[in-house]
Design a protein around this motif. Structure first.
Motif, PDB file in Angstrom:
ATOM      1  N   GLY A 199      54.025  24.678 -47.987  1.00 48.79           N
ATOM      2  CA  GLY A 199      54.795  25.901 -47.847  1.00 48.79           C
ATOM      3  C   GLY A 199      55.837  25.945 -46.759  1.00 48.79           C
ATOM      4  N   THR A 200      55.664  25.160 -45.672  1.00 46.21           N
ATOM      5  CA  THR A 200      56.574  25.296 -44.532  1.00 46.21           C
ATOM      6  C   THR A 200      57.237  23.998 -44.088  1.00 46.21           C
ATOM      7  N   LYS A 201      56.823  22.864 -44.617  1.00 47.47           N
ATOM      8  CA  LYS A 201      57.370  21.585 -44.141  1.00 47.47           C
ATOM      9  C   LYS A 201      58.769  21.337 -44.716  1.00 47.47           C
ATOM     10  N   ASN A 202      59.731  21.099 -43.832  1.00 47.70           N
ATOM     11  CA  ASN A 202      61.115  20.756 -44.214  1.00 47.70           C
ATOM     12  C   ASN A 202      61.766  21.797 -45.119  1.00 47.70           C
ATOM     13  N   ILE A 203      61.532  23.071 -44.845  1.00 42.36           N
ATOM     14  CA  ILE A 203      62.147  24.146 -45.614  1.00 42.36           C
ATOM     15  C   ILE A 203      62.499  25.285 -44.669  1.00 42.36           C
ATOM     16  N   TYR A 204      63.584  25.985 -44.987  1.00 42.95           N
ATOM     17  CA  TYR A 204      63.946  27.167 -44.209  1.00 42.95           C
ATOM     18  C   TYR A 204      63.053  28.314 -44.659  1.00 42.95           C
ATOM     19  N   GLY A 205      62.281  28.841 -43.732  1.00 37.47           N
ATOM     20  CA  GLY A 205      61.336  29.900 -44.082  1.00 37.47           C
ATOM     21  C   GLY A 205      60.094  29.323 -44.742  1.00 37.47           C
ATOM     22  N   HIS A 206      59.584  30.035 -45.709  1.00 39.27           N
ATOM     23  CA  HIS A 206      58.384  29.620 -46.444  1.00 39.27           C
ATOM     24  C   HIS A 206      58.727  29.462 -47.920  1.00 39.27           C
ATOM     25  N   TYR A 207      58.119  28.505 -48.566  1.00 40.79           N
ATOM     26  CA  TYR A 207      58.368  28.254 -49.991  1.00 40.79           C
ATOM     27  C   TYR A 207      58.145  29.520 -50.820  1.00 40.79           C
ATOM     28  N   ASN A 208      57.172  30.317 -50.427  1.00 39.56           N
ATOM     29  CA  ASN A 208      56.869  31.545 -51.172  1.00 39.56           C
ATOM     30  C   ASN A 208      57.927  32.633 -50.984  1.00 39.56           C
ATOM     31  N   GLN A 268      70.267  18.717 -41.940  1.00 40.79           N
ATOM     32  CA  GLN A 268      70.417  18.008 -43.212  1.00 40.79           C
ATOM     33  C   GLN A 268      69.069  17.737 -43.875  1.00 40.79           C
ATOM     34  N   THR A 269      68.000  17.667 -43.078  1.00 42.41           N
ATOM     35  CA  THR A 269      66.685  17.316 -43.625  1.00 42.41           C
ATOM     36  C   THR A 269      65.881  18.537 -44.057  1.00 42.41           C
ATOM     37  N   VAL A 270      66.460  19.727 -43.909  1.00 34.99           N
ATOM     38  CA  VAL A 270      65.737  20.952 -44.234  1.00 34.99           C
ATOM     39  C   VAL A 270      66.257  21.532 -45.549  1.00 34.99           C
ATOM     40  N   TYR A 271      65.358  21.864 -46.432  1.00 36.45           N
ATOM     41  CA  TYR A 271      65.678  22.437 -47.742  1.00 36.45           C
ATOM     42  C   TYR A 271      65.807  23.950 -47.608  1.00 36.45           C
ATOM     43  N   PRO A 272      66.696  24.578 -48.356  1.00 34.77           N
ATOM     44  CA  PRO A 272      67.740  24.013 -49.221  1.00 34.77           C
ATOM     45  C   PRO A 272      69.056  23.888 -48.455  1.00 34.77           C
ATOM     46  N   ASP A 273      70.066  23.296 -49.087  1.00 29.14           N
ATOM     47  CA  ASP A 273      71.376  23.198 -48.436  1.00 29.14           C
ATOM     48  C   ASP A 273      71.969  24.586 -48.202  1.00 29.14           C
ATOM     49  N   PHE A 274      71.847  25.454 -49.201  1.00 29.77           N
ATOM     50  CA  PHE A 274      72.309  26.842 -49.111  1.00 29.77           C
ATOM     51  C   PHE A 274      71.238  27.751 -49.716  1.00 29.77           C
ATOM     52  N   PHE A 329      72.910   8.442 -65.443  1.00 35.71           N
ATOM     53  CA  PHE A 329      72.818   8.872 -64.057  1.00 35.71           C
ATOM     54  C   PHE A 329      71.806  10.011 -63.970  1.00 35.71           C
ATOM     55  N   GLY A 330      71.329  10.227 -62.781  1.00 36.40           N
ATOM     56  CA  GLY A 330      70.391  11.310 -62.534  1.00 36.40           C
ATOM     57  C   GLY A 330      70.442  11.693 -61.070  1.00 36.40           C
ATOM     58  N   PHE A 331      69.563  12.594 -60.680  1.00 33.88           N
ATOM     59  CA  PHE A 331      69.524  13.085 -59.312  1.00 33.88           C
ATOM     60  C   PHE A 331      68.078  13.055 -58.829  1.00 33.88           C
ATOM     61  N   THR A 332      67.877  13.426 -57.581  1.00 33.79           N
ATOM     62  CA  THR A 332      66.518  13.645 -57.102  1.00 33.79           C
ATOM     63  C   THR A 332      66.318  15.140 -56.936  1.00 33.79           C
ATOM     64  N   GLY A 333      65.138  15.601 -57.296  1.00 30.42           N
ATOM     65  CA  GLY A 333      64.838  17.022 -57.209  1.00 30.42           C
ATOM     66  C   GLY A 333      64.157  17.405 -55.919  1.00 30.42           C
ATOM     67  N   GLY A 334      64.211  16.518 -54.914  1.00 26.23           N
ATOM     68  CA  GLY A 334      63.579  16.811 -53.629  1.00 26.23           C
ATOM     69  C   GLY A 334      62.151  16.300 -53.563  1.00 26.23           C
ATOM     70  N   SER A 335      61.571  16.405 -52.398  1.00 25.16           N
ATOM     71  CA  SER A 335      60.212  15.910 -52.160  1.00 25.16           C
ATOM     72  C   SER A 335      59.183  16.767 -52.878  1.00 25.16           C
ATOM     73  N   PHE A 336      58.111  16.106 -53.351  1.00 23.07           N
ATOM     74  CA  PHE A 336      56.998  16.870 -53.938  1.00 23.07           C
ATOM     75  C   PHE A 336      55.780  16.861 -53.013  1.00 23.07           C
TER      76      PHE A 336
END
Length: 278
Positions: A120-129, A74-80, A106-113
């Motif tokens: 590039g690699t923290k809390n994400i599947y694979g690499h941001y690039n 659940q803590t890893v981006y993205p959901d899909f 209302f609004g949402f959060t766009g994730g951590s900045f």
């Protein structure tokens, strides 16, 4: 200016039901056929929506010639994510919120900045690039004032009043709906635009729709962190206006280009307010 759309958005829309009953779940069922209602916990409801959109996203991925992947944590981006034949990915993050009233914003959060956008690699599947694009599938609902609670038998299924109602949704590229401020003061999450309706989200009416994805990335990868010292915060920026001044110290020509695009956005924003966008 027209609402932003593309083949990804249009294909996903094709498989998302517009029938309210297709978005409703009444509770959890055990092997003895007891139904456990889940109340109004927003985290549980958000997870239920993730389950409900799995099949539509799978169908959209197949039509596009992609594979559908899902985060194992659940803590890893993205959901899909959609995985292309060449291995490149497209992020699909599910965001949910509820309306407090018909007129409340209302609004949402766009994730951590501060995580994968910076290293590039923290809390994400694979690499941001590895990702060619990032989309948000946003879902808005209203809470049921008097939902059914407790444990019921399967025979009582039709009598259950679900915990949520009046579901609306949109799909849009993330940078086009993100704003210039954080989602909340004591976090390091990007905030989206705020509205009383879904129209601006469907449109893609955020400031970075005008400024561009490159500026969006530069802005949020340099935005001060919550725990930064006052000295560091004072040396950076906290709005697009102050960001442009920050850029001007290094590249005056680039700052002037950004200013022109920002002025276009402000004119657009004013015209939309006059057209009853709130």
């Amino acid at each position: 200016m027209k609402p932003h759309t593309d083949n990804i958005i249009e294909t996903i829309y094709k498989y998302l039901s517009t029938e309210q009953q297709d978005w409703i779940l009444s509770g959890f069922i055990d092997p003895d056929k007891n139904i456990y209602t889940f109340g109004s916990d927003s985290k549980i409801i958000g997870r239920l929506f993730e389950v409900l959109v799995t099949k539509p996203l799978l169908n959209a991925a197949r039509e596009l010639g992609y594979e559908l992947g899902e985060s194992e944590k659940q803590t890893v981006y993205p959901d899909f994510y959609f995985k292309k034949p060449n291995g490149r990915k497209i992020a699909i993050d599910i965001k949910t919120t509820y309306k407090k009233s018909a007129q409340s914003k209302f609004g949402f959060t766009g994730g951590s900045f501060t995580s994968f956008m910076r290293n590039g690699t923290k809390n994400i599947y694979g690499h941001y690039n590895d990702y060619d694009a990032h989309y948000i599938l946003g879902i808005v609902y209203e809470r049921e004032e008097s939902p059914t609670t407790g444990i019921l038998s399967l025979e009582d299924l039709n009598s259950i009043r679900p915990a949520y109602k009046n579901i609306e949704f949109f799909i849009q590229e993330k940078f086009r709906i993100c704003g210039e401020t954080k989602g909340s003061g004591n976090t390091d999450n990007i905030g989206t635009i705020l509205s009383t309706t879904l129209s601006p989200f469907i449109f893609g009416a955020g400031p970075f729709n005008f400024l561009g994805e490159e500026v969006f990335h530069d802005y949020w990868t340099h935005f001060p962190k919550y725990k930064d010292s006052k000295e560091i915060k004072d040396s950076l920026f906290n709005s697009i206006d102050s960001y442009i001044n920050w850029v001007a110290k290094k590249d005056d020509k680039k700052a002037k280009e950004i200013r022109l695009k920002y002025n276009e956005y402000l004119s657009f924003y004013e015209s939309m307010e006059n057209n009853n966008w709130k």
